[in-house]
Motif scaffolding. Structure first.
Motif, PDB file in Angstrom:
ATOM      1  N   HIS A  69      60.189 -15.370  71.094  1.00  0.00           N
ATOM      2  CA  HIS A  69      60.156 -16.246  72.538  1.00  0.00           C
ATOM      3  C   HIS A  69      60.323 -15.295  73.418  1.00  0.00           C
ATOM      4  O   HIS A  69      61.146 -14.376  73.278  1.00  0.00           O
ATOM      5  CB  HIS A  69      61.273 -17.490  72.218  1.00  0.00           C
ATOM      6  CG  HIS A  69      61.532 -18.163  73.514  1.00  0.00           C
ATOM      7  ND1 HIS A  69      62.572 -18.368  74.289  1.00  0.00           N
ATOM      8  CD2 HIS A  69      60.390 -18.938  74.247  1.00  0.00           C
ATOM      9  CE1 HIS A  69      62.360 -19.178  75.265  1.00  0.00           C
ATOM     10  NE2 HIS A  69      61.111 -19.592  75.257  1.00  0.00           N
ATOM     11  N   ASN A  70      59.868 -15.836  74.738  1.00  0.00           N
ATOM     12  CA  ASN A  70      60.216 -14.600  75.902  1.00  0.00           C
ATOM     13  C   ASN A  70      61.427 -14.227  76.289  1.00  0.00           C
ATOM     14  O   ASN A  70      61.864 -13.427  76.549  1.00  0.00           O
ATOM     15  CB  ASN A  70      59.337 -15.136  76.886  1.00  0.00           C
ATOM     16  CG  ASN A  70      59.759 -16.121  77.986  1.00  0.00           C
ATOM     17  OD1 ASN A  70      60.654 -17.042  77.103  1.00  0.00           O
ATOM     18  ND2 ASN A  70      59.323 -16.709  79.001  1.00  0.00           N
ATOM     19  N   THR A  71      62.468 -15.291  76.071  1.00  0.00           N
ATOM     20  CA  THR A  71      63.974 -15.014  76.300  1.00  0.00           C
ATOM     21  C   THR A  71      64.403 -13.963  75.408  1.00  0.00           C
ATOM     22  O   THR A  71      65.615 -13.454  75.750  1.00  0.00           O
ATOM     23  CB  THR A  71      64.480 -16.334  76.163  1.00  0.00           C
ATOM     24  OG1 THR A  71      64.431 -16.780  74.778  1.00  0.00           O
ATOM     25  CG2 THR A  71      64.365 -17.297  77.145  1.00  0.00           C
ATOM     26  N   GLU A  72      63.842 -13.612  74.459  1.00  0.00           N
ATOM     27  CA  GLU A  72      64.348 -12.558  73.410  1.00  0.00           C
ATOM     28  C   GLU A  72      63.979 -10.987  74.120  1.00  0.00           C
ATOM     29  O   GLU A  72      64.409 -10.203  73.308  1.00  0.00           O
ATOM     30  CB  GLU A  72      63.960 -12.584  72.020  1.00  0.00           C
ATOM     31  CG  GLU A  72      63.984 -13.851  71.419  1.00  0.00           C
ATOM     32  CD  GLU A  72      63.740 -13.924  69.944  1.00  0.00           C
ATOM     33  OE1 GLU A  72      63.911 -13.234  69.139  1.00  0.00           O
ATOM     34  OE2 GLU A  72      62.915 -15.147  69.831  1.00  0.00           O
ATOM     35  N   GLY A  73      63.353 -10.738  75.294  1.00  0.00           N
ATOM     36  CA  GLY A  73      63.175  -9.621  75.702  1.00  0.00           C
ATOM     37  C   GLY A  73      61.896  -9.179  75.301  1.00  0.00           C
ATOM     38  O   GLY A  73      61.149  -9.451  74.363  1.00  0.00           O
ATOM     39  N   ILE A  74      61.251  -8.242  76.177  1.00  0.00           N
ATOM     40  CA  ILE A  74      60.084  -7.532  75.916  1.00  0.00           C
ATOM     41  C   ILE A  74      60.306  -6.111  75.673  1.00  0.00           C
ATOM     42  O   ILE A  74      61.018  -5.359  76.533  1.00  0.00           O
ATOM     43  CB  ILE A  74      59.000  -7.480  77.259  1.00  0.00           C
ATOM     44  CG1 ILE A  74      58.882  -9.347  77.141  1.00  0.00           C
ATOM     45  CG2 ILE A  74      57.849  -6.851  76.919  1.00  0.00           C
ATOM     46  CD1 ILE A  74      57.934  -9.154  78.514  1.00  0.00           C
ATOM     47  N   PRO A  75      59.635  -5.383  74.484  1.00  0.00           N
ATOM     48  CA  PRO A  75      60.073  -4.228  74.089  1.00  0.00           C
ATOM     49  C   PRO A  75      59.210  -3.050  74.752  1.00  0.00           C
ATOM     50  O   PRO A  75      58.255  -3.634  75.500  1.00  0.00           O
ATOM     51  CB  PRO A  75      60.007  -3.868  72.834  1.00  0.00           C
ATOM     52  CG  PRO A  75      58.637  -4.887  72.460  1.00  0.00           C
ATOM     53  CD  PRO A  75      59.006  -6.091  73.536  1.00  0.00           C
ATOM     54  N   HIS A  76      59.406  -1.827  74.631  1.00  0.00           N
ATOM     55  CA  HIS A  76      58.708  -0.570  75.114  1.00  0.00           C
ATOM     56  C   HIS A  76      57.084  -0.856  74.236  1.00  0.00           C
ATOM     57  O   HIS A  76      57.421  -0.839  73.062  1.00  0.00           O
ATOM     58  CB  HIS A  76      59.116   0.650  75.088  1.00  0.00           C
ATOM     59  CG  HIS A  76      60.602   0.604  75.679  1.00  0.00           C
ATOM     60  ND1 HIS A  76      60.807  -0.045  76.626  1.00  0.00           N
ATOM     61  CD2 HIS A  76      61.507   1.393  75.221  1.00  0.00           C
ATOM     62  CE1 HIS A  76      62.034   0.447  76.942  1.00  0.00           C
ATOM     63  NE2 HIS A  76      62.577   1.252  76.062  1.00  0.00           N
ATOM     64  N   ALA A  77      56.329  -0.504  74.855  1.00  0.00           N
ATOM     65  CA  ALA A  77      54.769  -0.656  74.323  1.00  0.00           C
ATOM     66  C   ALA A  77      53.827   0.035  74.879  1.00  0.00           C
ATOM     67  O   ALA A  77      53.887   0.578  75.982  1.00  0.00           O
ATOM     68  CB  ALA A  77      54.262  -2.102  73.802  1.00  0.00           C
ATOM     69  N   GLY A  78      52.841   0.471  74.350  1.00  0.00           N
ATOM     70  CA  GLY A  78      51.730   1.409  74.925  1.00  0.00           C
ATOM     71  C   GLY A  78      50.760   0.217  75.770  1.00  0.00           C
ATOM     72  O   GLY A  78      50.396   0.659  76.896  1.00  0.00           O
ATOM     73  N   VAL A  79      50.738  -0.655  75.430  1.00  0.00           N
ATOM     74  CA  VAL A  79      49.694  -1.734  76.080  1.00  0.00           C
ATOM     75  C   VAL A  79      50.344  -2.987  76.313  1.00  0.00           C
ATOM     76  O   VAL A  79      50.751  -3.498  75.345  1.00  0.00           O
ATOM     77  CB  VAL A  79      48.244  -1.927  75.419  1.00  0.00           C
ATOM     78  CG1 VAL A  79      47.312  -2.698  76.179  1.00  0.00           C
ATOM     79  CG2 VAL A  79      47.804  -0.392  74.961  1.00  0.00           C
TER      80      VAL A  79
END
Length: 410
Positions: A69-79
């Motif tokens: 779920h988006n409330t759990e945060g977004i990690p680093h990624a290439g794309v």
């Protein structure tokens, strides 16, 4: 993560699965926790007819597709791939609120070198004027240097064509952005078509769907003309299709629906007005499409009167099929739902659709799908699902309205 896909609907989920199939590790994020749960649990129909259940199961069990779920945060990624809905508002303009939220979330997570691909349907200028400034301002990074931005709208035909089998248009903010986006999209699609700018890519998607709107509306007008001339419209279309050039067959119906065709046409006219232009052909097509549900109900009234049957106000009407097209679970912009709303103003209504367990009408009434044999005085077939048995009733009149005009089914 190699890639983060934000929005797990009709285009986001197949993008995530295709990326896994290409060997990437993918995180899929959605703002609806129930949507995340139904995909995680692999509930029947969670692929929304754009992802095969087998392919989804393989992606999940491989461990390369994770969901949250988006409330759990977004990690680093290439794309980062933005696949959030961009519905039209009451004036036909783009509602960018979800897109802005997704851009802000990505901007806070991304690091220098990241590639952001906007996959959502966008009105011309959205990527340059809305997404790019938000990404730059929130991240503090310079577009085209510190991070890369591109637009690659998806062409979908739920239930029929695999998303990765359809050529993908791609355009970046800079040539380097285009190069990187083509490299990524080329791994998940069979063919990539680069164009010069995000605005060009936006217009490609808007025009090709507006093209369909215009021609479907034209086919509806042909059907009306054939009716008064006592000619079979299918015969005319079949014969016209024998011409080997300059003709592309479109079928009449109770109105074009879905996430793309009517919405794109609205974006087309809104963008034209914004720049001081007129679009009379598209405006007329939209007017025809908007009128089709009411026209269909009017034709039902005429058919009942011609056969000496009770009027609608004295009928219990069962509408069979409420999705915008056969064999999908999507009711957005559905002409069948608009017909159901029209009928609710004067008749006792119910519906039957194996793909739609619940439905809320414009007046706030919540309906549940009924059996095809539910008590009724009249059955209207609006959407024919090929994967399910056709509705057959011997006890009440049945009218097939799937082509826009009611035809009594023997």
């Amino acid at each position: 993560m190699d890639a983060v896909v934000i929005g797990l609907g009709f285009t986001g989920l197949p993008t995530a699965v295709a990326a896994v199939r290409a060997g990437m590790t993918v995180l899929g994020i959605d703002a609806n926790p129930e949507r995340v749960r139904e995909i995680t649990d692999q509930r029947p129909g969670c692929g929304l007819t754009t992802v095969a259940e087998h392919d989804l199961r393989v992606a999940l069990t491989s461990g390369r597709l994770q969901l949250r779920h988006n409330t759990e945060g977004i990690p680093h990624a290439g794309v980062y791939v933005l696949c959030v809905p961009t519905p039209a508002d009451h004036h036909g303009r783009l509602d960018v609120s979800l897109l802005i939220q997704a851009a802000d979330d990505v901007a806070r997570a991304m690091r220098p070198g990241a590639l952001v691909i906007v996959q959502s349907t966008c009105a011309p200028g959205t990527v340059d004027e809305v997404v790019l400034p938000r990404l730059a301002a929130t991240s503090g990074l310079c577009p085209g240097l510190d991070f890369h931005l591109a637009h690659s709208p998806v062409r979908t035909d739920p239930g029929n064509v695999s998303v990765d089998a359809v050529p993908r248009v791609v355009a970046g903010h800079t040539p380097r952005c285009t190069e990187l986006a083509v490299r990524f999209v080329g791994r998940i699609a069979d063919q990539v078509v680069p164009v010069s700018s995000p605005r060009a890519a936006e217009l490609v998607k808007i025009f090709e769907n507006t093209f369909r709107m215009v021609n479907i509306s034209l086919a509806c007008e042909l059907a009306a003309l054939c009716r008064v001339q006592r000619v079979d419209v299918d015969e005319v279309l079949e014969a016209a299709g024998s011409k080997p050039y300059g003709f592309l067959r479109h079928r009449p119906g109770p109105g074009a629906g879905g996430d793309c065709i009517p919405v794109s046409a609205g974006f087309f006219t809104a963008s034209a007005r914004r720049h001081g232009l007129h679009s009379p052909v598209v405006d007329a097509a939209i007017a025809v499409n908007n009128a089709m549900p009411a026209h269909t109900v009017h034709r039902v009234r005429e058919a009942l009167a011609a056969r000496g049957l009770p009027p609608l106000r004295r009928c219990r009407v069962l509408v069979a099929g409420v999705t915008y097209k056969p064999d999908t679970a999507n009711v957005r912009q559905s002409a069948a739902v608009r017909v159901l709303n029209e009928l609710a103003g004067e008749a006792d209504v119910a519906y039957h659709d194996p793909y739609v367990p619940n439905l809320v009408l414009d007046n706030g009434t919540t309906l549940q799908s009924q059996p095809a044999t539910a008590p009724a005085d009249l059955v209207l077939i609006m959407t024919r699902h090929a994967a399910h048995e056709p509705v057959r009733r011997d006890d009440v009149p049945v009218f097939d309205c799937s082509s826009g005009a009611p035809v009594e089914v023997a």
